[in-house]
Design a protein around this motif. Sequence first.
Motif, short mmCIF file in Angstrom:
data_model
loop_
_atom_site.label_atom_id
_atom_site.label_comp_id
_atom_site.label_asym_id
_atom_site.label_seq_id
_atom_site.Cartn_x
_atom_site.Cartn_y
_atom_site.Cartn_z
N SER A 1 42.19 30.22 44.18
CA SER A 1 41.37 30.54 42.53
C SER A 1 40.52 32.18 43.08
CB SER A 1 40.10 29.91 42.19
OG SER A 1 40.77 28.63 41.22
N GLN A 2 40.11 31.97 44.80
CA GLN A 2 39.71 33.39 44.68
C GLN A 2 40.93 34.36 45.51
OE1 GLN A 2 37.68 31.52 48.24
NE2 GLN A 2 35.90 31.66 47.64
N ILE A 3 41.90 33.42 45.71
CA ILE A 3 43.28 34.86 45.80
C ILE A 3 43.45 34.98 44.55
CG2 ILE A 3 45.95 34.57 46.53
CD1 ILE A 3 44.94 32.41 49.03
N ALA A 4 43.61 34.11 43.42
CA ALA A 4 44.20 34.36 42.22
C ALA A 4 42.74 35.47 41.68
CB ALA A 4 44.09 33.13 41.41
N PHE A 5 42.20 35.55 42.07
CA PHE A 5 40.93 36.46 41.61
C PHE A 5 41.23 37.50 42.47
CE2 PHE A 5 36.95 38.81 42.10
CZ PHE A 5 36.78 38.63 41.10
N GLN A 6 41.51 38.09 43.65
CA GLN A 6 41.35 39.36 44.55
C GLN A 6 42.66 39.60 44.69
OE1 GLN A 6 40.38 38.46 48.97
NE2 GLN A 6 42.25 39.89 49.51
N LEU A 7 43.72 39.46 43.63
CA LEU A 7 44.99 39.80 43.16
C LEU A 7 45.18 39.92 42.22
CD1 LEU A 7 47.45 37.75 46.12
CD2 LEU A 7 46.25 40.87 46.65
N ASP A 8 44.00 39.63 41.14
CA ASP A 8 44.28 40.52 39.84
C ASP A 8 44.68 39.92 38.81
OD1 ASP A 8 41.68 42.25 40.65
OD2 ASP A 8 43.04 43.67 40.81
N TYR A 9 45.38 38.12 39.36
CA TYR A 9 45.81 37.28 38.76
C TYR A 9 44.95 37.16 37.56
CZ TYR A 9 50.38 37.32 41.33
OH TYR A 9 51.66 37.95 41.86
N SER A 10 45.66 36.33 36.20
CA SER A 10 44.94 35.79 34.77
C SER A 10 43.78 34.61 35.09
CB SER A 10 45.41 36.43 33.67
OG SER A 10 46.59 35.70 33.78
N SER A 11 44.72 33.75 36.03
CA SER A 11 44.94 32.73 36.58
C SER A 11 45.61 32.56 37.94
CB SER A 11 44.28 31.49 35.11
OG SER A 11 46.46 31.88 34.66
N VAL A 12 45.03 31.20 38.24
CA VAL A 12 45.36 30.40 39.28
C VAL A 12 47.29 30.01 38.39
CG1 VAL A 12 45.71 28.15 40.44
CG2 VAL A 12 43.55 29.85 39.95
#
Length: 191
Positions: A148-159
């Motif tokens: 989840s943190q990686i998805a957020f850091q890379l600006d993905y809309s969701s996991v």
Amino acid sequence: MKTNTLLVKNMVCQRCVMAVETILKTEGINYLKVIFGEIELEQALTEEQKTILQTKLAQIGFELIDNYTSAIIEKIKQLVIKRARNEEEIDSRKTKLSIYIATMLHHEYTYLSSLFSAIEGRTIENYFIEQRIEKAKELLIYDQLTLSQIAFQLDYSSVAHLSTQFKKITGLTPTYFKELGTLKRKALDSI
């Protein structure tokens, strides 16, 4: 592009910058600054200095870029890598990739996109996705952040979005990749 600015292919990390700075110092070439893909010189090189620099750069996997098209492609790659790794200014992160690249390079995006596709055989967007996935691989291997943190850091809309793209590019789920470790990582300049 100034006459005292040289463009260098495959310079994509801080270690690359340090390696180029070492070559310049060793060869006695005075420079103002070295950044990803660029060397800003105090003065233009002599032909002998340029030949020596080309040889030394080639020994560590770099190449001076002499033509305009190659220079634009390399600039696009540098911008995409910075965006994929969230290394640009915070204000720029909110701008669409196409607008960001067009603004930074002072060309229409359709021209840049066509040129990139013709030379590289893939779209800028595909290159961007590949770069983001490489960063995700790096973060997964470090094992300091949750998915989840990686998805957020890379600006993905969701996991789920990250997982779908990850599996499409690598053929593996992020969790399975994490179990495999470093076996599937690639160097940035080989993408």
